[in-house]
Design a protein around this motif. Structure first.
Motif, short mmCIF file in Angstrom:
data_model
loop_
_atom_site.label_atom_id
_atom_site.label_comp_id
_atom_site.label_asym_id
_atom_site.label_seq_id
_atom_site.Cartn_x
_atom_site.Cartn_y
_atom_site.Cartn_z
N GLU A 260 -0.05 10.83 -5.90
CA GLU A 260 0.92 9.73 -5.96
C GLU A 260 0.42 8.53 -5.16
N PRO A 261 0.48 7.33 -5.74
CA PRO A 261 -0.03 6.14 -5.05
C PRO A 261 0.60 5.92 -3.67
N TYR A 262 1.91 6.18 -3.55
CA TYR A 262 2.56 5.93 -2.27
C TYR A 262 2.04 6.88 -1.18
N LEU A 263 1.60 8.08 -1.58
CA LEU A 263 1.03 9.02 -0.61
C LEU A 263 -0.34 8.54 -0.14
N VAL A 264 -1.15 8.03 -1.07
CA VAL A 264 -2.45 7.47 -0.69
C VAL A 264 -2.23 6.29 0.26
N ALA A 265 -1.30 5.42 -0.08
CA ALA A 265 -1.05 4.23 0.73
C ALA A 265 -0.58 4.57 2.13
N SER A 266 0.17 5.65 2.27
CA SER A 266 0.76 5.96 3.57
C SER A 266 -0.10 6.86 4.46
N THR A 267 -1.15 7.45 3.90
CA THR A 267 -1.93 8.41 4.71
C THR A 267 -3.35 7.97 5.02
N VAL A 268 -4.02 7.30 4.07
CA VAL A 268 -5.42 6.94 4.31
C VAL A 268 -5.51 5.84 5.36
N ALA A 296 -1.67 -3.74 6.08
CA ALA A 296 -0.37 -3.61 5.42
C ALA A 296 -0.40 -4.11 3.99
N ALA A 297 -1.09 -5.23 3.76
CA ALA A 297 -1.15 -5.78 2.40
C ALA A 297 -1.89 -4.84 1.45
N MET A 298 -2.97 -4.22 1.93
CA MET A 298 -3.70 -3.26 1.10
C MET A 298 -2.81 -2.07 0.74
N ARG A 299 -2.02 -1.60 1.68
CA ARG A 299 -1.15 -0.46 1.41
C ARG A 299 -0.13 -0.80 0.32
N GLU A 300 0.36 -2.02 0.32
CA GLU A 300 1.30 -2.43 -0.72
C GLU A 300 0.63 -2.43 -2.10
N VAL A 301 -0.62 -2.91 -2.16
CA VAL A 301 -1.35 -2.93 -3.43
C VAL A 301 -1.57 -1.51 -3.94
N ILE A 302 -1.98 -0.62 -3.05
CA ILE A 302 -2.24 0.78 -3.44
C ILE A 302 -0.95 1.45 -3.89
#
Length: 345
Positions: A260-268, A296-302
């Protein structure tokens, strides 16, 4: 011409390869000779030619040591064995056999089990890169990925990271295929996929052992990726290698694998991509690195499955250093062999 026994001949091939600091031995059957080649500092070189009549006996010897089927000649086989050098050092050998037109070709990967572990500086990571990495490791939570092609030194980088973390007040566990270097104070596990003990199975077991830091030798599938991310979400620091062309691509590939994209964004937390290239003397090799620390901006994109271009548009000088940046800096210091790195500039 007189030849020693096949056992003695094979021991000579192994010892000579280790003395030459070879990472791989290639036994290539042909017409009329069996070609012995060594990979040293990334480059293959021919070292000897043996009569083809020795090929069946040499292959049989390798199969016996690696506990492979002696009567199988038409299908690939993989195995491993270890041996002791004259100086007492242990070497682990990964064996890959593949049928070719002239017979089975053997490629042997050599891994010194007690080799001295490199530091991040020794691997070629510059001071500003090391500062970012140490800051991320200091948080002791999240997922750190090391990417690059086979033979680019990913495992050496993982061990250098573990060396920074290895103190008596934390528990470190590794999952490897196989254990390449022994590290005192670290619980190291070898997977056995043929027996059903995969990275995913090992990771489930490790999670019940109360570790602070987990090293996963390679994320190969969705199940292992999801388990590694779950471990990072639950307060562990997870270090892993992952096959991707570059650091941004690693993040997007996790998503295409089904995470899930939100999991990648929140853990990597950090992705380090690397290559090994020759130094100016054309023999030794050094790492060149690409570093991406998520902002933070990268996490939003991911999180919204954005493109690589959208991801890089959010990058700044504190979050992303491309491979060309490291290449140029090392070329200016006259550290690299220029023809090797032109494609990275």
């Amino acid at each position: 011409m007189d030849f020693p026994s096949v056992i003695e001949l094979f021991e000579t091939v192994l010892n000579d390869a280790c003395a030459a600091s070879a990472s791989d031995i290639h036994l290539c059957p042909g017409n009329p000779d069996l070609l012995v080649r060594l990979r040293v500092h990334g480059a293959l070189r021919d070292v000897s030619r043996l009569p083809m009549q020795l090929h069946p006996e040499l292959l049989a010897r390798i199969k016996i040591l690696a506990q492979l089927r002696i009567d199988e000649h038409l299908m690939p086989q993989d195995g491993r064995f270890s041996f002791e050098l004259p100086d007492g050092a242990r070497v682990d050998v990964r064996v890959s056999l593949t049928p070719t037109h002239h017979g089975e070709q053997a490629v042997l990967r050599l891994l010194r089990l007690h080799a001295e572990l490199e530091t991040l500086k020794g691997l070629g990571l510059r001071r500003e890169y090391r500062a970012v990495i140490e800051a991320v490791l200091g948080r002791q939570t999240g997922l750190v990925l090391v990417t690059g092609p086979t033979g680019s030194g990913k495992t050496s980088t993982l061990y250098a990271l573990l060396r920074l973390l290895n103190t008596r007040d934390i528990s470190i566990m590794t999952i490897e295929d196989p254990v390449e270097y022994e590290m005192p104070g670290v619980a190291q596990i070898s997977v056995h996929p043929a027996a059903g003990f995969s990275f995913a199975h090992a990771l489930r077991s490790v999670m019940r052992q109360d570790p602070d830091v987990i090293m996963v030798g390679e994320i190969r599938d969705r199940e292992t990726a999801e388990l590694a991310i779950h471990a990072a979400l639950t307060g562990h620091l997870v270090l892993a290698t992952f096959h991707a062309n570059d650091a941004p691509a690693a993040l997007l590939r996790l998503i295409t694998m089904g995470v899930e994209p939100y999991l990648v964004a929140s853990t990597v937390e950090l992705v380090l991509s690397q290559r090994l290239v020759r130094t100016k003397d054309e023999r030794a090799r050094i790492g060149i690195f690409e570093l991406l620390r998520l902002n933070a901006a990268m996490r939003e994109v991911i999180a919204r499955s954005g493109s690589k271009d959208a991801l890089l548009a959010c990058a700044d000088n504190a979050s992303y250093w491309p491979l060309a940046h490291d290449c140029q800096a090392k070329l200016e210091r006259n550290l690299l062999y220029p023809p090797d790195v032109q494609r990275y500039l």
